[in-house]
Design an enzyme around this catalytic site. Structure first.
Site, short mmCIF file in Angstrom:
data_model
loop_
_atom_site.label_atom_id
_atom_site.label_comp_id
_atom_site.label_asym_id
_atom_site.label_seq_id
_atom_site.Cartn_x
_atom_site.Cartn_y
_atom_site.Cartn_z
CD GLU A 106 0.14 3.68 -8.95
OE1 GLU A 106 -0.45 4.78 -8.85
OE2 GLU A 106 0.55 3.05 -7.98
CB ILE B 215 -0.98 0.03 1.20
CG1 ILE B 215 -0.28 -0.26 2.52
CG2 ILE B 215 -2.11 -0.95 1.00
CD1 ILE B 215 0.46 0.83 3.15
N GLY B 216 2.22 1.04 -0.25
CA GLY B 216 3.17 2.16 -0.23
C GLY B 216 3.27 2.80 -1.61
NE ARG B 217 3.92 7.34 -3.76
CZ ARG B 217 2.82 7.66 -3.07
NH1 ARG B 217 1.95 6.73 -2.75
NH2 ARG B 217 2.59 8.91 -2.72
CG HIS C 43 -2.49 4.84 -5.82
ND1 HIS C 43 -1.25 5.28 -6.21
CD2 HIS C 43 -2.64 5.28 -4.55
CE1 HIS C 43 -0.68 5.96 -5.23
NE2 HIS C 43 -1.51 5.98 -4.20
CB VAL C 44 -8.61 2.91 -4.02
CG1 VAL C 44 -9.01 3.19 -5.45
CG2 VAL C 44 -8.45 1.40 -3.77
C1 8YV Z 1 -3.27 9.54 -3.26
C2 8YV Z 1 -1.15 8.82 -1.94
O1 8YV Z 1 -3.51 8.46 -4.07
O2 8YV Z 1 -1.05 10.20 -0.05
C3 8YV Z 1 -0.41 9.56 -0.87
O3 8YV Z 1 0.82 9.52 -0.86
O4 8YV Z 1 -0.61 8.06 -2.65
C4 8YV Z 1 -2.62 9.03 -2.07
O5 8YV Z 1 -3.21 9.54 -0.96
C5 8YV Z 1 -3.00 10.66 -4.17
O6 8YV Z 1 -2.05 11.57 -3.86
C6 8YV Z 1 -4.31 11.29 -4.54
O7 8YV Z 1 -4.26 11.96 -5.70
#
Ligand code: 8YV
Length: 309
Positions: A257, A226-228, A275-276
């Protein structure tokens, strides 16, 4: 003027438009010409996890004072350049922590209990004709967390509610957390059933989950990201999954992505999300309020709400 890098959130766009001369960068057909025309009026950038500000853009805007990011992650912003030029940077921490941690648990449950397959089993009418095969228990499984910051800690607390022993890796051991520390990610993976990536993306953490880590996690282990995307060597992940060297993966983020390796589409032991992590109405509104609040504070000469640089 405020330069918004890409579409993010309608409420945010509206609130920015009410207050500032808002430029929507993604609607500009000629970006270099646009920057040339507005270089002396743009004082703020609003970016997010997919579009931030690189050194070139920062250099192109001599009147830039602040970058207010609609994200907690800052990997798309050249922070070194901002420090050097005295440009302030803000993000949206805390308000999204619960949602991202909730989603990590959701991914674990979806993966182990095969929730998506169960759902289509019922909806496709197959239930009438046979048994659904048994799945894997979550409660009591050991959870290894890479990065015990705000989000990692929130995941640990939730996993404790499922009676899971908690292990973690971070650069330094945290005193008094009561979780088992491993000084390397390989050792963490060897000693965990479920490995969760919850650290920021930096040069040090790029591909922190490599082939060796996947093999340490093994054919019964599962990876949750859930990171990157770039935390995980995606090519190696595809190989590990298709060769059966890794038990499964639940992924909310990917290296390029919105591109997702198609080899993953047919795999039963993989859950893929677009990415939700922070994508609830409540949290996105709170993030938008922080983005605007930081800009307002900056232009009013008040202390910033969530300053990073
Ligand atoms: C969002 C994110 O997907 O906060 C982050 O680092 O990856 C997410 O909250 C994104 O920035 C929304 O556009």
């Amino acid at each position: 003027g405020v330069l918004m890098m890409c579409p993010m959130n309608a409420y945010l766009e509206n609130e920015l438009q009410k207050r500032y001369n808002l430029h929507r960068f993604w609607t500009c057909p000629e970006k270099p010409a646009f920057l040339e025309t507005h270089r002396n009026s743009i004082r703020a950038i609003v970016g997010n996890a997919s579009a931030g500000a690189d050194a070139q853009l920062i250099d192109d805007l001599p009147k830039l004072e602040i970058i207010s990011s609609f994200s907690v992650g800052l990997d798309r912003i050249d922070l070194g350049k901002c420090k050097e030029k005295g440009i302030r940077v803000t993000n949206t921490p805390d308000v999204l922590t619960e949602d991202v941690a909730d989603l990590a648990i959701g991914l674990i449950l979806a993966l182990l209990r095969r929730l998506c397959q169960c759902d289509s089993y019922v909806k496709s009418g197959k239930w009438k004709y046979g048994d659904f095969k048994l799945t894997t228990k979550f409660s009591g499984k050991s959870v290894g967390i890479i990065g015990l910051g705000r989000i990692g800690t929130a995941i640990a607390k939730r996993a404790q509610g499922f009676s899971c022993p908690i292990n973690y890796y971070s650069r330094t051991e945290k005193p008094d957390v009561g979780y088992k520390y491993y000084p390397t990610v390989v050792e963490l993976a060897q000693n965990s059933d479920i490995l969760v990536v919850a650290c920021p993306l930096t040069d040090e953490t790029r591909h922190i989950v490599n082939r060796q880590v996947m093999d340490a996690l093994g054919p019964k282990g599962v990876l949750i990201n859930i990171g990157r995307g770039p935390h995980v060597d995606e090519k190696e992940l595809v190989k590990a999954l298709t060769e059966g060297r890794l038990g499964g993966a639940g992924l909310d983020v990917f290296e390029e992505e919105p591109h997702v390796p198609e080899e993953l589409f047919g795999l039963e032991n993989v859950v893929l999300l677009p990415h939700v992590g922070s994508a609830t109405v409540e949290t996105r509104n709170a993030m938008a309020d922080l983005v605007v609040g930081n800009l307002e504070a900056h232009f009013a000469g008040k202390p910033l709400l969530t300053q990073v640089v």
